[in-house]
Design an enzyme around this catalytic site. Structure first.
Site, PDB file in Angstrom:
ATOM      1  CG  HIS A  22      -1.675   1.258   1.395  1.00  0.00           C
ATOM      2  ND1 HIS A  22      -1.565   2.032   2.518  1.00  0.00           N
ATOM      3  CD2 HIS A  22      -2.543   1.882   0.578  1.00  0.00           C
ATOM      4  CE1 HIS A  22      -2.353   3.087   2.394  1.00  0.00           C
ATOM      5  NE2 HIS A  22      -2.944   3.019   1.216  1.00  0.00           N
ATOM      6  CG  ASP A  30       6.041   8.029 -23.500  1.00  0.00           C
ATOM      7  OD1 ASP A  30       7.267   7.882 -23.268  1.00  0.00           O
ATOM      8  OD2 ASP A  30       5.500   9.148 -23.557  1.00  0.00           O
ATOM      9  CG  ASP A  64      -3.466   5.211  -1.404  1.00  0.00           C
ATOM     10  OD1 ASP A  64      -4.439   5.233  -0.617  1.00  0.00           O
ATOM     11  OD2 ASP A  64      -2.294   5.314  -1.023  1.00  0.00           O
ATOM     12  CG  MET A  74       5.649  14.920 -18.039  1.00  0.00           C
ATOM     13  SD  MET A  74       6.906  14.292 -19.186  1.00  0.00           S
ATOM     14  CE  MET A  74       7.593  12.939 -18.256  1.00  0.00           C
ATOM     15  CE1 TYR A 113      11.030  11.939 -17.786  1.00  0.00           C
ATOM     16  CE2 TYR A 113      12.057  14.091 -17.857  1.00  0.00           C
ATOM     17  CZ  TYR A 113      11.454  13.040 -18.499  1.00  0.00           C
ATOM     18  OH  TYR A 113      11.272  13.081 -19.860  1.00  0.00           O
ATOM     19  CE1 TYR A 131       4.782  16.341 -21.964  1.00  0.00           C
ATOM     20  CE2 TYR A 131       4.020  16.529 -24.226  1.00  0.00           C
ATOM     21  CZ  TYR A 131       4.819  16.975 -23.194  1.00  0.00           C
ATOM     22  OH  TYR A 131       5.653  18.045 -23.385  1.00  0.00           O
ATOM     23  CG  ASN A 133       5.401   9.040 -19.823  1.00  0.00           C
ATOM     24  OD1 ASN A 133       5.863   7.994 -20.238  1.00  0.00           O
ATOM     25  ND2 ASN A 133       5.671  10.222 -20.387  1.00  0.00           N
TER      26      ASN A 133
END
Length: 142
Positions: A22, A30, A64, A74, A113, A131, A133
């Protein structure tokens, strides 16, 4: 093969998802993302898109519910309010697949990042949309 498990979830990825606790985070990245050099273990999934992988991961992993931002993408450099096609697709998948749907939140590129470098693992897909990600924070199963 296993019943009711998406076949793009490799044995290595299933092991990783099960080993996460958890609050641990996983990156679905990507094809342009620096997955191997970002720090965490990098699991290759070149034949899958980020959207396909997101759907498969959310079919077995809860998001969560104790944080306001269990799904992070991003932001577009120079236009943080823009919503790339991949991100719009991620939101649709979260809304329809996640057991606890949440609004996708954006992070500035270098903050993304930095956060990814602390993740449990990176799943490097063959996603070619820019983008594409997303970082997911694992929740609990009640």
């Amino acid at each position: 093969m296993l019943r009711n498990i998406d076949p793009i979830l490799s044995p290595e990825l299933l092991y990783t998802l099960r080993a996460m606790g958890h609050g641990d985070e996983i990156v679905i990245a990507d094809a342009n993302f620096p997955g191997s050099s970002s720090g965490p273990d990098c699991i290759r999934a070149d034949g899958s898109s980020a959207s396909e992988m997101l759907q498969a991961v959310l079919s077995v992993m809860p998001l969560d519910t104790f944080v306001p931002d269990p799904a992070l993408t991003m932001q577009v450099v120079g236009d943080p309010q823009a919503v790339p096609d991949a991100v719009a697709d991620f939101q649709r998948i979260i809304d329809t697949t996640a057991d606890n749907p949440a609004k996708v939140q954006g992070l500035e590129r270098f903050a993304f990042y930095d956060r990814a470098a602390k993740a449990f693992a990176v799943v490097q897909t063959g996603e070619r949309r820019l983008y594409g990600n997303i970082i997911l924070k694992k929740g609990v199963i009640g």
